[in-house]
Design an enzyme around this catalytic site. Sequence first.
Site, PDB file in Angstrom:
ATOM      1  N   LYS A  22      16.161  -4.524   9.797  1.00 28.05           N
ATOM      2  CA  LYS A  22      15.962  -4.325   8.346  1.00 28.05           C
ATOM      3  C   LYS A  22      15.249  -3.008   8.059  1.00 28.05           C
ATOM      4  CE  LYS A  22      12.252  -6.478   6.257  1.00 28.05           C
ATOM      5  NZ  LYS A  22      11.334  -5.588   5.564  1.00 28.05           N
ATOM      6  N   ASN A  23      14.171  -2.761   8.819  1.00 24.89           N
ATOM      7  CA  ASN A  23      13.347  -1.593   8.515  1.00 24.89           C
ATOM      8  C   ASN A  23      13.942  -0.288   9.027  1.00 24.89           C
ATOM      9  OD1 ASN A  23      11.671  -3.261   7.141  1.00 24.89           O
ATOM     10  ND2 ASN A  23      10.148  -3.462   8.773  1.00 24.89           N
ATOM     11  N   CYS A 118       5.988  -7.616   0.567  1.00 20.69           N
ATOM     12  CA  CYS A 118       5.097  -8.672   1.041  1.00 20.69           C
ATOM     13  C   CYS A 118       3.662  -8.404   0.625  1.00 20.69           C
ATOM     14  CB  CYS A 118       5.163  -8.745   2.565  1.00 20.69           C
ATOM     15  SG  CYS A 118       6.738  -9.316   3.153  1.00 20.69           S
ATOM     16  N   ARG A 123      -1.871  -2.201   0.445  1.00 20.98           N
ATOM     17  CA  ARG A 123      -0.669  -1.402   0.676  1.00 20.98           C
ATOM     18  C   ARG A 123      -0.627  -0.136  -0.188  1.00 20.98           C
ATOM     19  NH1 ARG A 123       4.438  -4.794   2.307  1.00 20.98           N
ATOM     20  NH2 ARG A 123       4.533  -3.049   3.749  1.00 20.98           N
ATOM     21  N   ASP A 313       4.367  -6.970  12.515  1.00 20.83           N
ATOM     22  CA  ASP A 313       5.344  -7.898  11.941  1.00 20.83           C
ATOM     23  C   ASP A 313       5.630  -9.105  12.837  1.00 20.83           C
ATOM     24  OD1 ASP A 313       5.613  -6.501   9.589  1.00 20.83           O
ATOM     25  OD2 ASP A 313       7.182  -5.204  10.367  1.00 20.83           O
ATOM     26  N   ARG A 406      14.902 -12.375   2.524  1.00 14.67           N
ATOM     27  CA  ARG A 406      14.722 -10.927   2.352  1.00 14.67           C
ATOM     28  C   ARG A 406      14.930 -10.196   3.675  1.00 14.67           C
ATOM     29  NH1 ARG A 406       9.352  -9.576   1.153  1.00 14.67           N
ATOM     30  NH2 ARG A 406      10.245  -7.553   1.569  1.00 14.67           N
TER      31      ARG A 406
HETATM   32  N1  EPU Z   1      -1.612   2.947   4.715  1.00 16.67           N
HETATM   33  C1  EPU Z   1      -2.520   3.674   3.973  1.00 16.67           C
HETATM   34  N2  EPU Z   1      -2.052   4.556   3.028  1.00 16.67           N
HETATM   35  C2  EPU Z   1      -0.714   4.706   2.811  1.00 16.67           C
HETATM   36  C3  EPU Z   1       0.204   3.963   3.544  1.00 16.67           C
HETATM   37  C4  EPU Z   1      -0.283   3.075   4.513  1.00 16.67           C
HETATM   38  O1  EPU Z   1      -3.708   3.550   4.168  1.00 16.67           O
HETATM   39  O2  EPU Z   1      -0.383   5.510   1.937  1.00 16.67           O
HETATM   40  C5  EPU Z   1      -2.085   1.995   5.748  1.00 16.67           C
HETATM   41  C6  EPU Z   1      -1.765   0.555   5.382  1.00 16.67           C
HETATM   42  O3  EPU Z   1      -2.774  -0.009   4.574  1.00 16.67           O
HETATM   43  C7  EPU Z   1      -1.670  -0.099   6.745  1.00 16.67           C
HETATM   44  C8  EPU Z   1      -1.122   1.005   7.634  1.00 16.67           C
HETATM   45  O4  EPU Z   1      -1.338   2.228   6.940  1.00 16.67           O
HETATM   46  O5  EPU Z   1      -2.941  -0.427   7.224  1.00 16.67           O
HETATM   47  C9  EPU Z   1       0.342   0.873   7.943  1.00 16.67           C
HETATM   48  O6  EPU Z   1       1.106   0.666   6.783  1.00 16.67           O
HETATM   49  P1  EPU Z   1       2.542   1.319   6.664  1.00 16.67           P
HETATM   50  O7  EPU Z   1       2.511   2.332   5.595  1.00 16.67           O
HETATM   51  O8  EPU Z   1       3.012   1.769   8.004  1.00 16.67           O
HETATM   52  O9  EPU Z   1       3.408   0.123   6.163  1.00 16.67           O
HETATM   53  P2  EPU Z   1       4.715   0.274   5.300  1.00 16.67           P
HETATM   54  O10 EPU Z   1       5.373   1.537   5.644  1.00 16.67           O
HETATM   55  O11 EPU Z   1       4.422  -0.036   3.906  1.00 16.67           O
HETATM   56  C10 EPU Z   1       6.365  -0.794   7.019  1.00 16.67           C
HETATM   57  C11 EPU Z   1       7.269  -1.994   7.066  1.00 16.67           C
HETATM   58  C12 EPU Z   1       6.421  -3.263   7.144  1.00 16.67           C
HETATM   59  C13 EPU Z   1       5.520  -3.183   8.376  1.00 16.67           C
HETATM   60  C14 EPU Z   1       4.684  -1.900   8.349  1.00 16.67           C
HETATM   61  C15 EPU Z   1       3.863  -1.671   9.603  1.00 16.67           C
HETATM   62  C16 EPU Z   1       9.195  -1.261   5.870  1.00 16.67           C
HETATM   63  C17 EPU Z   1      10.059  -1.366   4.662  1.00 16.67           C
HETATM   64  N3  EPU Z   1       8.115  -2.017   5.896  1.00 16.67           N
HETATM   65  O12 EPU Z   1       5.572  -0.940   5.844  1.00 16.67           O
HETATM   66  O13 EPU Z   1       7.338  -4.324   7.305  1.00 16.67           O
HETATM   67  O14 EPU Z   1       4.661  -4.286   8.416  1.00 16.67           O
HETATM   68  O15 EPU Z   1       5.548  -0.755   8.186  1.00 16.67           O
HETATM   69  O16 EPU Z   1       4.679  -1.590  10.724  1.00 16.67           O
HETATM   70  O17 EPU Z   1       9.512  -0.529   6.781  1.00 16.67           O
HETATM   71  C18 EPU Z   1       8.205  -6.495   7.088  1.00 16.67           C
HETATM   72  O18 EPU Z   1       9.276  -6.061   7.496  1.00 16.67           O
HETATM   73  O19 EPU Z   1       7.972  -7.722   6.954  1.00 16.67           O
HETATM   74  C19 EPU Z   1       7.128  -5.562   6.759  1.00 16.67           C
HETATM   75  C20 EPU Z   1       6.072  -5.895   6.049  1.00 16.67           C
END
Ligand code: EPU
Length: 425
Positions: A22-23, A118, A123, A313, A406
Amino acid sequence: MSKFIIEGAKPLNGEINISGNKNAALPIICATLLSEEKITLKNVPKISDITVLLRIMKSLGSKVRYEDKGSTLTIDNSALSYKTLDKDLVGKFRGSILLMGPLLAKFGKIQTWMPGGCKLGQRPIDTHLLNFQKLGAVIEMDEWIEIDGANLKGSFIWQDEASVTGTENIIMASVFAKGTTTIYNSASEPHVQDLCNFLNSIGAKIAGVGSNKLTIEGVSKLNGGEWTIIKDHMEIGGFVALGMMTEGEIIIKDALPEHMYKILFEYSKLGVKTKWNGNDLIVPDQKNYKIKNMIGDQMNKIESLIWPGFPTDILQIMLVAATRADGEILIHEKLFEERLFFYDQLRRMGAKVIMCDPHRVVVTGPVKLKGSKLNATDLRAGMALMIAALSARGVSELSNAEEIDRGYENIEQRLKNLGAVISRE
Ligand code: EPU
């Protein structure tokens, strides 16, 4: 809203196939916006996050056609037009944030909204916005987010956080930026690599793929092409717990040995013995699991980290798996402050779990879980609870099934094929 009714403690046996990641699919579909030529994507998972993403893209003029019963997607973005994105659709999932990078590169501006997804904690998206600013974009925020960035220029970026979608967004935004963009502290998850490899296959120049330093030379255009989305290592990691928690032997077909080392190492801490037959991963029928003691008097622990660490995840599923193993173990979620909050539902099922603080729980096992009324509070908690329910004595009701849809394709049929007794109401 629908719910799953699950009659637990049935032996599960047989082969299970793995869907596309998915990601990886989400950013790759967004990245097709960067090309005006036709792109065919294979192994696209049939999940609701992708359906919503395609609805947004169609509103911008994307022409999308499904083939092969839906797993192949042909996208033609030759006639896109600029538009403010639909607030409701953007708010349905986190992946909608991935439209920012390519649309900024394509139109020099974007007006959008905070993404949904989620509920795992705050976030934030500051890393995304700081990165765009580094390329020369100007950002205004109110209820909406407006980014102005005509003539983006390659830049030196040291990401504040190794954010997965933040890295993917800056990669897509800088593909056409003049000169060289260097991104330190890049995320390097298999899905980030898949996006880079896809973009390179259609003419981008991204070096350092798989490392935490990426270098991108701006190009003037991308071509069309064909790409097969990588399989989902999170799904594989989850299905190991499915095999562990239920009686019987499960064979996970074509299970990405190159990405499973760390995940299987963490399962081995719970005493889970898996074996490879070529690329198929076998989770044998094992009756007892004993948590391995760490050297010295350290507490046993499993903790999530950014890649190549253990994926966040799969951590909720690991918490469920730990209830089955003999001993005591600390589960430490280092990324998201609310990811472990579903633990109280496991306590209702009889698990011995104590929360130390929002990031850490201690699990003592083994216990035999009992069926209960459950709620899929987020996608991965939903899958964790589904596995718990499949292993539990008695019947469970798992509400909010849409959350699981999802991210997991056709999940009840795939589980029924293994012998699970599960239905949807
Ligand atoms: N973070 C910040 N500032 C930002 C962005 C992130 O501080 O601007 C922090 C977050 O709070 C967290 C860490 O960085 O502690 C990692 O977050 P990340 O940004 O990597 O998460 P994301 O990109 O929003 C993706 C996946 C998530 C997965 C995370 C971590 C997608 C669409 N989503 O989210 O997937 O948990 O990376 O690997 O790619 C899922 O598939 O169920 C899911 C939640």
